[in-house]
Design a protein around this motif. Structure first.
Motif, PDB file in Angstrom:
ATOM      1  N   PRO A  18      12.506 -10.098 -15.559  1.00 44.55           N
ATOM      2  CA  PRO A  18      11.736 -10.543 -14.403  1.00 44.55           C
ATOM      3  C   PRO A  18      10.283 -10.104 -14.506  1.00 44.55           C
ATOM      4  N   THR A  19       9.410 -10.934 -13.995  1.00 42.06           N
ATOM      5  CA  THR A  19       7.996 -10.610 -14.001  1.00 42.06           C
ATOM      6  C   THR A  19       7.713  -9.547 -12.947  1.00 42.06           C
ATOM      7  N   LEU A  20       7.036  -8.489 -13.357  1.00 40.77           N
ATOM      8  CA  LEU A  20       6.642  -7.451 -12.415  1.00 40.77           C
ATOM      9  C   LEU A  20       5.160  -7.606 -12.109  1.00 40.77           C
ATOM     10  N   ASN A  21       4.826  -7.425 -10.863  1.00 41.25           N
ATOM     11  CA  ASN A  21       3.433  -7.440 -10.436  1.00 41.25           C
ATOM     12  C   ASN A  21       2.968  -6.002 -10.270  1.00 41.25           C
ATOM     13  N   PRO A  22       1.665  -5.763 -10.270  1.00 42.96           N
ATOM     14  CA  PRO A  22       1.164  -4.394 -10.153  1.00 42.96           C
ATOM     15  C   PRO A  22       1.696  -3.635  -8.935  1.00 42.96           C
ATOM     16  N   GLY A  23       1.985  -4.313  -7.844  1.00 41.34           N
ATOM     17  CA  GLY A  23       2.467  -3.639  -6.643  1.00 41.34           C
ATOM     18  C   GLY A  23       3.959  -3.347  -6.643  1.00 41.34           C
ATOM     19  N   ASP A  24       4.695  -3.886  -7.626  1.00 44.20           N
ATOM     20  CA  ASP A  24       6.128  -3.655  -7.683  1.00 44.20           C
ATOM     21  C   ASP A  24       6.423  -2.240  -8.176  1.00 44.20           C
ATOM     22  N   GLU A  25       7.337  -1.579  -7.490  1.00 39.32           N
ATOM     23  CA  GLU A  25       7.764  -0.246  -7.894  1.00 39.32           C
ATOM     24  C   GLU A  25       8.994  -0.306  -8.799  1.00 39.32           C
ATOM     25  N   CYS A  41      -2.416  -7.788   0.793  1.00 41.28           N
ATOM     26  CA  CYS A  41      -2.736  -9.095   1.390  1.00 41.28           C
ATOM     27  C   CYS A  41      -1.991  -9.331   2.705  1.00 41.28           C
ATOM     28  N   SER A  42      -1.237  -8.353   3.149  1.00 41.88           N
ATOM     29  CA  SER A  42      -0.445  -8.444   4.387  1.00 41.88           C
ATOM     30  C   SER A  42       0.543  -9.608   4.360  1.00 41.88           C
ATOM     31  N   GLY A  43       1.026  -9.942   3.162  1.00 41.09           N
ATOM     32  CA  GLY A  43       2.047 -10.961   3.041  1.00 41.09           C
ATOM     33  C   GLY A  43       1.555 -12.386   2.895  1.00 41.09           C
ATOM     34  N   PRO A  48      -9.197 -12.515   0.498  1.00 38.62           N
ATOM     35  CA  PRO A  48     -10.073 -13.197   1.468  1.00 38.62           C
ATOM     36  C   PRO A  48     -10.847 -14.384   0.893  1.00 38.62           C
ATOM     37  N   ASP A  49     -11.094 -14.382  -0.423  1.00 41.03           N
ATOM     38  CA  ASP A  49     -11.815 -15.517  -1.024  1.00 41.03           C
ATOM     39  C   ASP A  49     -10.877 -16.628  -1.499  1.00 41.03           C
ATOM     40  N   GLY A  50      -9.571 -16.527  -1.173  1.00 40.33           N
ATOM     41  CA  GLY A  50      -8.622 -17.596  -1.466  1.00 40.33           C
ATOM     42  C   GLY A  50      -7.911 -17.510  -2.804  1.00 40.33           C
ATOM     43  N   LYS A  51      -8.200 -16.481  -3.583  1.00 35.90           N
ATOM     44  CA  LYS A  51      -7.543 -16.315  -4.875  1.00 35.90           C
ATOM     45  C   LYS A  51      -6.190 -15.627  -4.690  1.00 35.90           C
ATOM     46  N   PRO A  52      -5.264 -15.795  -5.648  1.00 34.44           N
ATOM     47  CA  PRO A  52      -3.976 -15.102  -5.543  1.00 34.44           C
ATOM     48  C   PRO A  52      -4.171 -13.588  -5.512  1.00 34.44           C
ATOM     49  N   CYS A  53      -3.422 -12.930  -4.673  1.00 31.34           N
ATOM     50  CA  CYS A  53      -3.514 -11.477  -4.549  1.00 31.34           C
ATOM     51  C   CYS A  53      -3.128 -10.827  -5.880  1.00 31.34           C
ATOM     52  N   PRO A  54      -3.950  -9.922  -6.401  1.00 31.85           N
ATOM     53  CA  PRO A  54      -3.633  -9.282  -7.675  1.00 31.85           C
ATOM     54  C   PRO A  54      -2.481  -8.275  -7.568  1.00 31.85           C
ATOM     55  N   ASN A  55      -2.202  -7.794  -6.384  1.00 27.35           N
ATOM     56  CA  ASN A  55      -1.147  -6.797  -6.210  1.00 27.35           C
ATOM     57  C   ASN A  55       0.253  -7.413  -6.246  1.00 27.35           C
ATOM     58  N   ARG A  61       4.871 -10.729  -1.480  1.00 23.54           N
ATOM     59  CA  ARG A  61       5.961  -9.742  -1.428  1.00 23.54           C
ATOM     60  C   ARG A  61       5.942  -8.839  -2.673  1.00 23.54           C
ATOM     61  N   ILE A  62       6.398  -7.616  -2.482  1.00 23.07           N
ATOM     62  CA  ILE A  62       6.538  -6.664  -3.581  1.00 23.07           C
ATOM     63  C   ILE A  62       7.948  -6.090  -3.549  1.00 23.07           C
ATOM     64  N   VAL A  63       8.380  -5.538  -4.664  1.00 21.35           N
ATOM     65  CA  VAL A  63       9.666  -4.834  -4.717  1.00 21.35           C
ATOM     66  C   VAL A  63       9.344  -3.353  -4.617  1.00 21.35           C
ATOM     67  N   GLU A  64       9.943  -2.702  -3.640  1.00 21.25           N
ATOM     68  CA  GLU A  64       9.642  -1.295  -3.421  1.00 21.25           C
ATOM     69  C   GLU A  64      10.924  -0.500  -3.220  1.00 21.25           C
ATOM     70  N   GLY A  65      10.804   0.805  -3.399  1.00 15.57           N
ATOM     71  CA  GLY A  65      11.938   1.685  -3.155  1.00 15.57           C
ATOM     72  C   GLY A  65      12.246   1.719  -1.660  1.00 15.57           C
ATOM     73  N   ILE A  66      13.529   1.755  -1.350  1.00 19.62           N
ATOM     74  CA  ILE A  66      13.916   1.847   0.056  1.00 19.62           C
ATOM     75  C   ILE A  66      14.464   3.244   0.322  1.00 19.62           C
ATOM     76  N   GLY A  67      14.336   3.660   1.558  1.00 23.78           N
ATOM     77  CA  GLY A  67      14.704   5.023   1.938  1.00 23.78           C
ATOM     78  C   GLY A  67      16.150   5.374   1.689  1.00 23.78           C
ATOM     79  N   GLY A  68      16.359   6.610   1.567  1.00 21.68           N
ATOM     80  CA  GLY A  68      17.695   7.164   1.406  1.00 21.68           C
ATOM     81  C   GLY A  68      17.689   8.586   1.942  1.00 21.68           C
TER      82      GLY A  68
END
Length: 69
Positions: A18-25, A41-43, A48-55, A61-68
């Motif tokens: 799977p492709t990972l983006n910089p914001g994916d954990e 980008c708040s989802g 703001p200039d209309g380009k795809p969010c680099p994060n 959306r990003i993949v992040e760790g969930i609490g435990g």
């Protein structure tokens, strides 16, 4: 008719990680992770200039760790 059965064809497919983006954990589907809204980008998936969010790569959306405990 093909000489390969459906099972053979499935086993011979090339899989790509799977492709990972910089914001994916973590990679999608990793135990202990989940999908969340990109904090940069708040989802919306765009800067703001209309380009795809680099994060998040423009997904919003990003993949992040969930609490435990």
């Amino acid at each position: 008719m093909s000489a390969c059965s459906k099972e053979d064809a499935t086993m011979n497919q090339i899989t790509t990680p799977p492709t990972l983006n910089p914001g994916d954990e973590a990679a999608p589907g990793t135990p202990g992770s989940g999908e969340g809204i990109c904090p940069v980008c708040s989802g919306c998936g765009k800067t703001p200039d209309g380009k795809p969010c680099p994060n998040c790569g423009g997904t919003g959306r990003i993949v992040e760790g969930i609490g435990g405990g």
